[in-house]
Design an enzyme around this catalytic site. Structure first.
Site, PDB file in Angstrom:
ATOM      1  N   ASP A 106       0.854  -1.199   0.000  1.00  0.00           N
ATOM      2  CA  ASP A 106       0.000   0.000   0.000  1.00  0.00           C
ATOM      3  C   ASP A 106       0.885   1.243   0.000  1.00  0.00           C
ATOM      4  O   ASP A 106       1.739   1.392   0.872  1.00  0.00           O
ATOM      5  CB  ASP A 106      -0.899  -0.012   1.246  1.00  0.00           C
ATOM      6  CG  ASP A 106      -1.842  -1.196   1.242  1.00  0.00           C
ATOM      7  OD1 ASP A 106      -2.763  -1.223   0.408  1.00  0.00           O
ATOM      8  OD2 ASP A 106      -1.641  -2.125   2.050  1.00  0.00           O
ATOM      9  N   LYS A 111      -0.683  10.043   0.892  1.00  0.00           N
ATOM     10  CA  LYS A 111      -0.741  11.333   1.614  1.00  0.00           C
ATOM     11  C   LYS A 111       0.408  11.455   2.605  1.00  0.00           C
ATOM     12  O   LYS A 111       0.717  10.487   3.314  1.00  0.00           O
ATOM     13  CB  LYS A 111      -2.064  11.437   2.379  1.00  0.00           C
ATOM     14  CG  LYS A 111      -3.249  11.532   1.471  1.00  0.00           C
ATOM     15  CD  LYS A 111      -4.533  11.763   2.241  1.00  0.00           C
ATOM     16  CE  LYS A 111      -5.695  11.843   1.265  1.00  0.00           C
ATOM     17  NZ  LYS A 111      -6.909  11.236   1.769  1.00  0.00           N
ATOM     18  N   THR A 161       1.063  -8.870 -11.051  1.00  0.00           N
ATOM     19  CA  THR A 161       0.042  -8.938  -9.998  1.00  0.00           C
ATOM     20  C   THR A 161      -1.131  -8.008 -10.313  1.00  0.00           C
ATOM     21  O   THR A 161      -1.042  -7.150 -11.190  1.00  0.00           O
ATOM     22  CB  THR A 161       0.617  -8.544  -8.615  1.00  0.00           C
ATOM     23  OG1 THR A 161       0.862  -7.131  -8.629  1.00  0.00           O
ATOM     24  CG2 THR A 161       1.897  -9.289  -8.300  1.00  0.00           C
TER      25      THR A 161
HETATM   26  C1  LIG Z   1      -1.824  -2.848  -2.614  1.00  0.00           C
HETATM   27  S1  LIG Z   1      -2.082  -4.504  -2.106  1.00  0.00           S
HETATM   28  C2  LIG Z   1      -1.004  -5.438  -3.194  1.00  0.00           C
HETATM   29  C3  LIG Z   1      -1.373  -6.893  -3.262  1.00  0.00           C
HETATM   30  C4  LIG Z   1      -0.528  -7.760  -4.203  1.00  0.00           C
HETATM   31  N1  LIG Z   1       0.845  -7.858  -3.726  1.00  0.00           N
HETATM   32  C5  LIG Z   1      -0.557  -7.257  -5.622  1.00  0.00           C
HETATM   33  O1  LIG Z   1       0.481  -6.783  -6.106  1.00  0.00           O
HETATM   34  O2  LIG Z   1      -1.628  -7.357  -6.253  1.00  0.00           O
HETATM   35  C6  LIG Z   1      -1.206  -4.594  -0.569  1.00  0.00           C
HETATM   36  C7  LIG Z   1      -1.636  -5.761   0.285  1.00  0.00           C
HETATM   37  O3  LIG Z   1      -0.818  -5.822   1.450  1.00  0.00           O
HETATM   38  C8  LIG Z   1      -1.609  -6.225   2.542  1.00  0.00           C
HETATM   39  N2  LIG Z   1      -0.952  -5.742   3.771  1.00  0.00           N
HETATM   40  C9  LIG Z   1      -0.633  -4.470   4.058  1.00  0.00           C
HETATM   41  N3  LIG Z   1      -0.026  -4.398   5.256  1.00  0.00           N
HETATM   42  C10 LIG Z   1       0.023  -5.672   5.736  1.00  0.00           C
HETATM   43  C11 LIG Z   1       0.508  -6.228   6.936  1.00  0.00           C
HETATM   44  N4  LIG Z   1       1.060  -5.469   7.891  1.00  0.00           N
HETATM   45  N5  LIG Z   1       0.401  -7.548   7.113  1.00  0.00           N
HETATM   46  C12 LIG Z   1      -0.179  -8.332   6.144  1.00  0.00           C
HETATM   47  N6  LIG Z   1      -0.654  -7.851   4.977  1.00  0.00           N
HETATM   48  C13 LIG Z   1      -0.565  -6.529   4.783  1.00  0.00           C
HETATM   49  C14 LIG Z   1      -2.963  -5.584   2.286  1.00  0.00           C
HETATM   50  O4  LIG Z   1      -4.006  -6.267   2.933  1.00  0.00           O
HETATM   51  C15 LIG Z   1      -3.075  -5.666   0.762  1.00  0.00           C
HETATM   52  O5  LIG Z   1      -3.767  -6.821   0.346  1.00  0.00           O
END
Ligand SMILES: C[S@@+](CC[C@H](N)C(=O)[O-])C[C@H]1O[C@@H](n2cnc3c(N)ncnc32)[C@H](O)[C@@H]1O
Length: 231
Positions: free
Chosen positions: A137, A141, A210
């Site tokens: 993520d 911001k 992805t």
């Molecule tokens: C923007 S998405 C990207 C997903 C995938 N890697 C892709 O490229 O399609 C980021 C993912 O990281 C997970 N995530 C963020 N922080 C995390 C954490 N501390 N522990 C486990 N998952 C986390 C979120 O739930 C989300 O599904």
């Protein structure tokens, strides 16, 4: 006074999405996950991979696997490696558990927990051959930058869990975050950039495409990869 202070507040790198869970994802969670799920992280009781897996095979761990497509592709292409996927998004966890079952994949394990808890409590030092963080993520911001996963303290912790010469592969479609990643990873003394001139890596085609990468491309974003090795 006299009461213990609750220190459970911490800055999270995610917001739990409550979106719809499909019937297949629901049955992945209810019927399939148990076969692949790693134990809940507990302080002072790290996972013992030899007793959990019964082998000393190489282990590659991915943080935030989203819907899990990259895990399935990599696990099928590398049957000799064990993959651990960390994700807190229920739909993604259910989807991956269903995919593992339907495709008869036995070299993926799921940690449906906050990566912070997994890294602080469950993983032994010097235990991972590689760590992948694809499209974390971006928290665009300024006031949210503190929620980004790639920060100096966490990168130090990631490095401690890698075996010597283990890799850390990150990718993002958000330029400001890419620059932060390059700065933070380059400043970690336990890591070295494998790429010439200390820049971004040309690794785009060596990892599965992805969902979030496709989304970034549709929005016209660039893609930046970083590939560092533990010294
Ligand atoms: C923007 S998405 C990207 C997903 C995938 N890697 C892709 O490229 O399609 C980021 C993912 O990281 C997970 N995530 C963020 N922080 C995390 C954490 N501390 N522990 C486990 N998952 C986390 C979120 O739930 C989300 O599904």
């Amino acid at each position: 006074l006299g009461k213990s202070i609750n220190l459970s507040f911490m800055i999270r790198s995610y917001v739990k999405r409550l979106g719809r869970i499909s019937p297949r994802q629901r049955s992945g969670l209810d019927l399939r996950l148990a076969s692949y799920q790693l134990p809940v992280p507990q302080s002072d009781n790290p996972w013992n991979f030899l007793s959990l897996f019964g082998t000393n095979a190489k282990i590659v761990l991915e943080i935030g696997f989203g819907m899990g497509a990259s895990m399935v592709t990599m696990a099928e292409a590398n049957p000799e490696i064990l993959f651990i996927g960390i994700e807190v998004h229920d739909a993604g966890v259910g989807s991956l558990a269903a995919d593992l079952h339907d495709n008869n994949i036995g070299n993926v394990f799921i940690a449906p927990y906050d990566a912070m808890e997994v890294f602080h409590h469950a993983l032994p030092d010097n235990s991972l051959d590689g760590i992948q963080i694809f499209f974390p993520d971006p928290w665009p911001k300024t006031r949210h930058h503190k929620r980004r996963l790639i920060q100096p303290d966490f990168v130090k912790l990631l490095s401690a869990k890698l075996v010597p010469h283990g890799f850390l592969h990150c990718a993002t479609d958000w330029q400001h975050y890419a620059e932060q990643m390059l700065r933070v990873l380059s400043q970690e003394i336990a890591l070295s950039n494998t790429y010439k001139h200390g820049g971004f890596a040309d690794m785009r085609h060596s990892r599965p495409l992805t969902k979030f990468e496709k989304r970034g491309e549709k929005l016209g974003h660039g893609i930046w990869d970083l590939y560092f090795l533990k010294n």
